[in-house]
Design an enzyme around this catalytic site. Structure first.
Site, mmCIF file in Angstrom:
data_model
loop_
_atom_site.group_PDB
_atom_site.id
_atom_site.type_symbol
_atom_site.label_atom_id
_atom_site.label_comp_id
_atom_site.label_asym_id
_atom_site.label_seq_id
_atom_site.Cartn_x
_atom_site.Cartn_y
_atom_site.Cartn_z
ATOM 1 N N HIS A 1 -9.273 1.112 4.770
ATOM 2 C CA HIS A 1 -8.002 1.332 5.475
ATOM 3 C C HIS A 1 -8.263 2.274 6.653
ATOM 4 C CE1 HIS A 1 -3.939 2.638 6.363
ATOM 5 N NE2 HIS A 1 -3.531 1.549 5.739
ATOM 6 N N SER B 1 3.356 -2.236 10.317
ATOM 7 C CA SER B 1 4.810 -2.237 10.536
ATOM 8 C C SER B 1 5.473 -3.557 10.160
ATOM 9 C CB SER B 1 5.137 -1.850 11.987
ATOM 10 O OG SER B 1 4.707 -0.522 12.239
ATOM 11 N N ASN C 1 0.865 -1.192 0.000
ATOM 12 C CA ASN C 1 0.000 0.000 0.000
ATOM 13 C C ASN C 1 0.893 1.230 0.000
ATOM 14 O OD1 ASN C 1 -1.837 2.026 0.442
ATOM 15 N ND2 ASN C 1 -2.109 1.558 2.625
ATOM 16 N N TRP C 2 0.934 1.913 -1.137
ATOM 17 C CA TRP C 2 1.860 3.053 -1.269
ATOM 18 C C TRP C 2 1.308 4.330 -0.643
ATOM 19 C CZ3 TRP C 2 3.944 2.806 -7.026
ATOM 20 C CH2 TRP C 2 4.622 1.601 -7.204
ATOM 21 N N LYS C 3 0.044 4.299 -0.238
ATOM 22 C CA LYS C 3 -0.585 5.511 0.320
ATOM 23 C C LYS C 3 -0.395 6.663 -0.678
ATOM 24 C CE LYS C 3 0.501 3.657 4.808
ATOM 25 N NZ LYS C 3 0.223 3.803 6.214
ATOM 26 N N GLU D 1 -6.717 4.709 7.743
ATOM 27 C CA GLU D 1 -6.548 6.146 7.449
ATOM 28 C C GLU D 1 -7.800 6.694 6.773
ATOM 29 O OE1 GLU D 1 -2.843 5.684 5.386
ATOM 30 O OE2 GLU D 1 -1.862 5.191 7.293
ATOM 31 N N GLY E 1 2.820 -1.223 4.284
ATOM 32 C CA GLY E 1 2.802 0.204 3.969
ATOM 33 C C GLY E 1 4.211 0.716 3.718
ATOM 34 N N GLY E 2 4.803 1.324 4.736
ATOM 35 C CA GLY E 2 6.116 1.968 4.600
ATOM 36 C C GLY E 2 7.172 1.116 3.903
ATOM 37 N N GLU F 1 -5.331 -5.087 10.381
ATOM 38 C CA GLU F 1 -4.331 -4.044 10.596
ATOM 39 C C GLU F 1 -4.643 -3.326 11.904
ATOM 40 O OE1 GLU F 1 -2.343 -2.899 6.632
ATOM 41 O OE2 GLU F 1 -3.980 -1.519 7.000
ATOM 42 N N GLY G 1 2.340 2.189 10.697
ATOM 43 C CA GLY G 1 3.285 3.297 10.566
ATOM 44 C C GLY G 1 3.986 3.660 11.859
HETATM 45 C C1 PEP Z 1 -0.680 0.161 5.824
HETATM 46 O O1 PEP Z 1 -0.705 1.333 5.527
HETATM 47 O O2 PEP Z 1 -1.542 -0.610 5.387
HETATM 48 C C2 PEP Z 1 0.382 -0.308 6.718
HETATM 49 C C3 PEP Z 1 0.293 -1.513 7.224
HETATM 50 O O3 PEP Z 1 1.417 0.567 6.968
HETATM 51 P P1 PEP Z 1 2.839 0.223 7.649
HETATM 52 O O4 PEP Z 1 3.330 -1.061 7.051
HETATM 53 O O5 PEP Z 1 3.718 1.397 7.304
HETATM 54 O O6 PEP Z 1 2.602 0.104 9.117
#
Ligand code: PEP
Length: 236
Positions: free
Chosen positions: A92, A194, A6-8, A94, A215-216, A158, A164
């Site tokens: 998600h 994470s 997930n590049w956001k 966010e 994500g990151g 999640e 994040g």
């Molecule tokens: C996400 O945005 O779906 C996510 C899991 O982010 P991260 O891996 O950065 O915690």
């Protein structure tokens, strides 16, 4: 095993082409894992073009429930299908936190995507205060209860406190939440929060963990590839 990145709101068209070109090269020799990238809307077409002929899928980060209409700023499932997009994330945290997404809108979005033939990743997860307050099970039951089983549906667990933050769930805690979700709906469940090359193998080794939503660590080719490799190595 599915690993989705997930590049956001990161990477425009040129960075997307560069990333997808490198990713396709690095993943060519890897078997045993399905991989998807989820770029922002403006980069979807470039990702689809760059990854054409590879096994890597392209998914969007959201989708609207209507086929078309007066919904400024939204994108529909048929529009994604026309681009050659394979699926979409919905719900998600966010989106829930900053854009007023509710269980009901998440369900409507998921439903519309499935009806249009998209593969959907529906995100669920409790916040830190909900976990501390002993409400995790109730929250997961509520969020999952609005979703209907479908061959093209995947859930991503999640925990919001892990997204994040660098603080991933322990493998035992992820296993427990995944087992609960699977008891409610028989679909694959990805873990997100994470996930990094350093912790991917032990999270993915849990029997109820069917992959990862990253994500990151999905923004860097090498760390994303390392997570895909960990998934490919996980016996199933
Ligand atoms: C996400 O945005 O779906 C996510 C899991 O982010 P991260 O891996 O950065 O915690």
């Amino acid at each position: 095993m599915l690993v989705a990145g997930n590049w956001k709101m990161y990477k425009g068209t040129s960075e997307t082409v560069e990333f997808c070109t490198a990713l396709a090269e690095r993943l060519e020799a890897i078997d045993g894992v399905d991989v998807a990238v989820c770029p922002p809307y403006t980069a979807l077409a470039a990702a689809v073009r760059t990854l054409a002929g590879t096994e890597i899928a392209v998914a969007a980060q959201n989708v609207h429930w209507a086929e078309e209409g007066a919904y400024t700023g939204e994108i529909s499932a048929p529009m994604l299908r026309e681009l050659g997009v394979y699926g979409a994330i919905v719900g998600h945290s966010e989106r829930r936190q900053y854009f007023g997404e509710t269980d009901e809108t998440v369900a409507r979005r998921a439903e519309a995507g499935l009806d249009a033939g998209l593969h959907m990743i529906a995100c669920v997860g409790e916040t830190g205060p909900e976990r501390k307050g002993g409400q995790t099970e109730a929250v997961l039951r509520r969020q999952v209860s609005v979703l209907r089983p479908d061959d093209n549906l995947v859930i991503a667990y999640e925990p919001v406190w892990a997204i994040g933050t660098g603080l991933s769930a322990t493998p035992e805690l992820a296993q427990e939440a995944h087992a609960l979700i699977k008891s409610l709906l028989e679909v694959p469940v990805l873990y997100g929060g994470s996930v990094k090359p350093e912790n991917a193998a032990e999270l993915l080794a849990q029997p109820a963990v069917d992959g990862a939503l990253v994500g990151g660590a999905s923004l860097d080719v090498e760390s994303f590839v390392a997570i895909c490799e960990a998934a490919a190595r996980t016996p199933r």
